[in-house]
Design an enzyme around this catalytic site. Structure first.
Site, mmCIF file in Angstrom:
data_model
loop_
_atom_site.group_PDB
_atom_site.id
_atom_site.type_symbol
_atom_site.label_atom_id
_atom_site.label_comp_id
_atom_site.label_asym_id
_atom_site.label_seq_id
_atom_site.Cartn_x
_atom_site.Cartn_y
_atom_site.Cartn_z
ATOM 1 C CB SER A 51 -0.958 -0.018 1.199
ATOM 2 O OG SER A 51 -0.315 0.307 2.402
ATOM 3 C CG HIS A 165 -1.008 -5.294 4.337
ATOM 4 N ND1 HIS A 165 -0.507 -4.478 5.317
ATOM 5 C CD2 HIS A 165 -0.459 -4.850 3.177
ATOM 6 C CE1 HIS A 165 0.306 -3.584 4.781
ATOM 7 N NE2 HIS A 165 0.343 -3.786 3.483
ATOM 8 C CD GLN A 173 -2.116 -1.236 5.104
ATOM 9 O OE1 GLN A 173 -2.396 -0.988 3.943
ATOM 10 N NE2 GLN A 173 -1.038 -0.746 5.693
ATOM 11 C CD GLU A 174 -0.122 -1.549 9.066
ATOM 12 O OE1 GLU A 174 0.464 -1.068 10.064
ATOM 13 O OE2 GLU A 174 0.304 -1.473 7.910
ATOM 14 C CD GLU A 215 2.403 -5.011 7.808
ATOM 15 O OE1 GLU A 215 1.952 -4.622 8.916
ATOM 16 O OE2 GLU A 215 2.826 -4.240 6.946
ATOM 17 C CG ASP A 253 -1.437 2.316 8.571
ATOM 18 O OD1 ASP A 253 -2.158 3.210 8.060
ATOM 19 O OD2 ASP A 253 -0.433 1.852 7.994
ATOM 20 C CD GLU A 295 1.228 4.209 9.594
ATOM 21 O OE1 GLU A 295 1.554 3.620 10.635
ATOM 22 O OE2 GLU A 295 1.542 3.803 8.455
ATOM 23 C CG ASP A 322 2.916 5.121 5.449
ATOM 24 O OD1 ASP A 322 3.922 5.361 4.787
ATOM 25 O OD2 ASP A 322 2.394 3.980 5.466
ATOM 26 C CE LYS A 347 5.789 2.144 5.465
ATOM 27 N NZ LYS A 347 4.553 2.312 4.638
ATOM 28 C CG HIS A 375 7.181 -3.722 9.109
ATOM 29 N ND1 HIS A 375 6.564 -4.941 9.202
ATOM 30 C CD2 HIS A 375 6.188 -2.807 9.323
ATOM 31 C CE1 HIS A 375 5.281 -4.784 9.456
ATOM 32 N NE2 HIS A 375 5.030 -3.505 9.535
ATOM 33 N NE ARG A 376 6.776 0.001 2.776
ATOM 34 C CZ ARG A 376 6.609 0.935 1.837
ATOM 35 N NH1 ARG A 376 7.619 1.724 1.514
ATOM 36 N NH2 ARG A 376 5.446 1.115 1.224
ATOM 37 C CB SER A 377 3.198 -5.316 3.637
ATOM 38 O OG SER A 377 3.320 -4.724 2.365
ATOM 39 C CE LYS A 398 3.635 0.837 10.077
ATOM 40 N NZ LYS A 398 2.294 0.925 9.479
#
Ligand code: PGA
Ligand code: ZN
Length: 439
Positions: A51, A165, A173-174, A215, A253, A295, A322, A347, A375-377, A398
């Protein structure tokens, strides 16, 4: 800002290599290795997002549909072994800032599209490791900017996955848990793992799937974000923790750029919402649940909405940009001047060099914005970000669920750093926003 300099001795490269490897989603990515003439080496694995913000530094993919459905990175690997290696071996270098600036020049495009941001960031990270090692310092120590005290970050464990994800109907998403009240990093890791375990039992008891998203968080068939928050708050309690900043808080997020249509409406659980509706929804959510951080609550092109959201919740919730900031020092500086958000996600591959990443963090520090290292997915077992979060003293990291090797590698690296340096403080850089305590 000037990143930490190398030793007095100039840096002379003997080798710059790249290998096409797999990331945690089974897609190709790069592993870069560099070696100096004195025999010191450094390596890095390059992460990859799903994303992504539209202004991110651009990954270079082969587009050859006969290999990995077009996602191969042989071209980016060739750029490392060819043009970049030729440049780095052409003379001696003073420090990483000089190396990164030369790679940016060689690329010659605004978004690192020609050589590929994946090629450039891999070399930059590997060089940072090699230079730290040549100086006999741990990476986190070497990454610490002058005048900043290193600190172990609060880990933010992403335990419920949705959006792009996970294949469930959850638009956000999170859903992360953040042990703000833990007394140490090991206690925070323990809290994260125990709540994750309690959530697995709770989901099973309620007849939900415990399948995982990209993730490592669970991906139950829920659609309303409040249903996920309800389950999460219950799991925190069932694991024996207080839900809130004094124990285990929650961070979101939504990654709202992904569910805002061309008509400007956000679609959440099938409902069309305006930017103002979204802000109201977040206001209700933060009253009802112990959410301390949001986020990308709004989309990357909704700057007016972001300003309104910051005016409404910015004094009691950390509002992290982000997709909207993409770790870009100039965009973050603009946001600070316009009162948009109060924190930036960090990132390394989003901007494409370690030097620019450190610059983005310095811009945040000067403007009073928090920094949330991420991190990234799509990940490898590279643990660079654990060192970055610790060295920068930003207090927040995270890196997914407390499960799956590529996520756990980062948390385990924090445990190693703690064991080696038990005197390092743990926690947020400046404590949670004041009224997070009085919800
Ligand atoms: P990505 O998602 O790595 O897929 O871009 C992470 C995030 O949105 O924070
Ligand atoms: Zn995000």
């Amino acid at each position: 800002m000037i990143p930490p300099s190398a030793s007095a001795e100039a840096l002379q490269f003997s080798q710059v290599e790249a290998l096409e490897i797999l990331d945690s989603r089974g897609r190709p990515t790069l592993q870069v290795t560099v070696a100096f003439a004195n025999g010191v080496t450094g390596a890095a694995g390059v992460p990859s997002g799903a994303s992504t913000g539209s202004k991110e530094a651009a990954e270079r993919r082969d587009g050859d549909q006969s290999r990995y459905r077009g996602l191969g990175v042989l071209g980016a690997a060739a750029a490392v072994r060819g043009e970049i290696a030729d440049l780095l071996r052409s003379h001696r270098w003073r420090d990483l800032a000089e190396i990164d600036a030369a790679m940016i020049d060689l690329d010659g495009t605004p978004n690192k599209t020609r050589l590929g941001a994946n090629a450039i960031v891999g070399v930059s990270m590997a060089c940072a490791r090699a230079i730290a090692s040549a100086e006999g310092r741990e990476l986190w120590e070497w990454l610490a900017p002058a005048g900043v005290a290193p600190q172990l970050p609060v880990p933010h464990f992403n335990v419920i996955n949705g959006g792009v994800h996970a294949p469930n109907p959850l638009d956000f998403q999170e859903f992360m848990i953040a042990p703000l009240g833990a007394s140490s990093l090991p206690e925070a890791v323990r809290a994260g793992a125990e709540v994750y375990g309690a959530l697995r039992s709770l989901l099973t008891r309620k007849g939900h799937s415990t399948g995982l998203g990209d993730e490592g968080g669970f991906a139950p068939q829920l659609s309303e974000p409040e249903q996920a928050l309800e389950l999460l708050t219950t799991a925190i309690g069932e694991a024996g923790y207080t839900a809130g900043p004094q124990g285990v808080a929650i961070a979101l997020d939504p990654a709202a750029s992904e569910f805002r249509g061309g008509d400007g409406y956000y679609t959440v659980a099938g409902q069309k919402l305006t930017s103002a509706d979204m802000i109201e929804r977040y206001a209700q959510i933060t009253r009802r649940f112990p959410v301390w951080l949001i986020e990308d609550g709004l989309a990357e092109d909704d700057w007016d909405g972001w300003q309104a959201l910051t005016g409404r919740l910015g004094d009691r919730v950390q509002l992290v940009g982000d997709d909207i900031f993409v770790t870009n020092p100039a965009i973050i500086a603009d946001a600070i001047s316009r009162g948009v958000g109060n924190a930036a996600l960090i990132k390394v591959n989003q901007i494409g060099t370690v030097t620019e990443t450190l610059e983005a963090m310095a811009v945040c520090r000067r403007g009073g914005y928090a920094q949330f290292v991420s991190h990234r997915s799509g990940e490898t077992t590279d643990t660079f970000i654990a060192d970055l979060a610790t060295g920068s003293g930003c207090g927040e990291l995270k890196t997914g669920a407390p499960a799956r090797g590529e996520r756990v590698a980062k948390y385990n690296r924090l445990l190693e750093i703690t064991a080696a340096r038990p005197e390092l403080p743990y926690g947020l850089a400046s404590g949670p926003p004041p009224s997070a305590h009085e919800r």
